[in-house]
Design an enzyme around this catalytic site. Structure first.
Site, short mmCIF file in Angstrom:
data_model
loop_
_atom_site.label_atom_id
_atom_site.label_comp_id
_atom_site.label_asym_id
_atom_site.label_seq_id
_atom_site.Cartn_x
_atom_site.Cartn_y
_atom_site.Cartn_z
N THR A 89 -3.16 5.51 -13.34
CA THR A 89 -2.66 4.04 -13.41
C THR A 89 -1.65 4.07 -14.29
OG1 THR A 89 -4.62 3.72 -14.87
CG2 THR A 89 -4.88 2.99 -12.75
N ARG A 112 2.97 6.14 7.66
CA ARG A 112 1.49 6.55 7.44
C ARG A 112 1.24 6.35 5.98
NH1 ARG A 112 -0.79 9.61 10.83
NH2 ARG A 112 -2.85 8.93 10.02
N ARG A 114 0.34 4.61 3.37
CA ARG A 114 0.15 2.96 3.28
C ARG A 114 0.18 2.34 2.19
NH1 ARG A 114 -5.61 5.07 4.99
NH2 ARG A 114 -4.82 6.75 3.55
N TYR A 121 14.21 -3.51 9.44
CA TYR A 121 15.09 -4.00 10.27
C TYR A 121 14.57 -4.57 11.62
CZ TYR A 121 19.81 -4.02 12.76
OH TYR A 121 20.95 -4.56 13.40
N ARG A 124 13.74 -7.04 17.00
CA ARG A 124 13.92 -8.18 17.98
C ARG A 124 14.99 -9.30 17.62
NH1 ARG A 124 8.17 -10.93 17.27
NH2 ARG A 124 8.61 -11.95 19.13
N LEU A 213 5.12 4.71 -8.95
CA LEU A 213 5.54 6.18 -8.96
C LEU A 213 4.41 6.99 -8.98
CD1 LEU A 213 7.32 8.21 -10.36
CD2 LEU A 213 6.48 7.69 -12.62
N HIS A 214 2.93 6.56 -9.12
CA HIS A 214 1.91 7.47 -8.87
C HIS A 214 1.75 7.63 -7.07
CE1 HIS A 214 -2.07 8.61 -8.01
NE2 HIS A 214 -2.40 7.82 -7.19
N ARG A 223 5.40 15.24 1.41
CA ARG A 223 6.62 15.47 2.05
C ARG A 223 7.64 16.20 1.84
NH1 ARG A 223 4.47 14.08 6.85
NH2 ARG A 223 3.13 11.94 6.80
#
Ligand SMILES: Cc1cc2nc3c(=O)[nH]c(=O)nc-3n(C[C@H](O)[C@H](O)[C@H](O)COP(=O)(O)OP(=O)(O)OC[C@H]3O[C@@H](n4cnc5c(N)ncnc54)[C@H](O)[C@@H]3O)c2cc1C
Length: 305
Positions: A89, A112, A114, A121, A124, A213-214, A223
């Site tokens: 936290t 992914r 979340r 952008y 539509r 940041l966590h 990644r």
């Protein structure tokens, strides 16, 4: 070029103005504010805003009235302690807002994660630019023969040329049809929200992405890892450099405990203890599966660095 002349002028105007503030400022990230860090052929990452610094992590951990800084060494030690013991936290007290331009197929992997706030952008509302990711020759790789979810050696010769031609031609043809379908002249023009469906997944999109940041470190651990696809890894690598400048103590602890460190199962830890006691530990007496044993060997084997 990643930014148009007008877009660069907007960035320069933002960077030309400054105002005094009572808020905590991290000098390391100030140098990045608003500027675009180029990624891939047309993509970028820009820091739009941030909140907090290394001291803010300590301030939150100590629930302090002041800056929270006992001493620089204390702060670094506390941050390492928090990281080591998964006290997440205090790291959530720092936030960053990024503007990212990325191919749609990279965005699908990115979304992914979340635990961030996203604003994309709207295709539509607006017409997408004619910008497609075309891999550099060295990134145009064959399917890996050892990893179903990976790539092997770079394609070469005629095959490389043919693949690049397909990628370019297909993208251009699809965009020509997209433009033709939405064009207003002499026809009703298909709605943008429908016309976009013929565009390939290497077209670029953009979003604002805000994360604490966590959760950002969690994203980067997955990644910026060698198992992540190259096209998202290069974005993670660019963000890693920004985070290292923003919160240097937290980033160093992250590199040490998460990127460079490893978690061992109780079985694996038991094997290490038996090895240190001089026992001949092999896969057949380790209690591990072949896959676990292979990964364990990679972990405790000679450094790859
Ligand atoms: C190398 C690699 C290969 C992958 N391959 C595939 C694939 O083949 N197919 C596929 O579908 N995905 C794949 N993924 C995506 C992966 O499974 C995760 O969805 C993605 O990495 C996001 O991770 P996360 O859920 O931990 O992150 P976040 O969504 O940011 O969540 C962070 C953490 O918050 C908690 N959390 C968030 N939301 C919830 C919730 N609703 N309930 C409970 N806890 C929650 C969890 O602890 C989670 O770890 C791959 C990812 C990587 C890095």
């Amino acid at each position: 070029m990643t930014l148009s002349v007008d877009q660069q002028a907007e960035v320069d105007a933002l960077r030309a103005q400054s105002q005094p503030t009572l808020r905590a400022v991290s000098p390391g990230i100030e140098q990045h504010l608003y500027s675009a860090i180029p990624v891939l052929d047309h993509g970028f990452v820009r820091v739009i805003d941030y909140m907090g610094d290394d001291a803010a992590i300590c301030q939150a951990a100590r629930v302090s009235y002041g800056k929270g800084t006992k001493s620089v060494q204390n702060d670094e030690g506390l941050i390492r302690y928090l990281m080591r013991h998964w006290h997440s936290t205090p790291f959530e007290m720092c936030e960053i807002k990024l503007h990212v331009k990325l191919p749609v197929f990279v965005a699908r992997q990115w979304i992914r994660h979340r635990t961030a706030n996203v604003n994309e952008y709207s295709a539509r509302y607006s017409i997408l630019d004619r910008e497609f990711y075309i891999p550099a020759p060295e990134a145009l790789a064959a399917q890996s023969v050892v990893n179903n979810q990976g790539r092997g050696a770079a394609l070469s010769g005629d095959e490389a040329e043919r693949v690049l031609r397909y990628l370019r031609d297909d993208a251009m043809r699809a965009y020509d049809h997209y433009e033709e379908m939405i064009s207003q002249e002499g026809q009703q023009g298909l709605a943008r929200e429908l016309a976009r469906m013929n565009l390939p997944a290497n077209i670029y999109t953009q979003w604002y992405w805000k994360v604490d940041l966590h959760n950002l470190l969690h994203f980067l651990r997955l990644r910026a890892d060698a198992h992540a696809q190259y096209e998202i890894r290069v974005y993670a690598d660019a963000i890693c450099k920004v985070v290292a400048d923003w919160v240097p103590f937290a980033y160093k602890a992250f590199e040490d405990y998460r990127i460079g460190g490893a978690t061992l199962s109780a079985t694996a830890l038991g094997c290490v203890r038996r090895m240190l006691a001089g026992e001949d530990v092999r896969q057949d007496n380790s209690g591990m599966s072949a896959g676990e044993w292979r990964e364990f060997q990679q972990l405790i084997g000679p450094s790859q660095a």
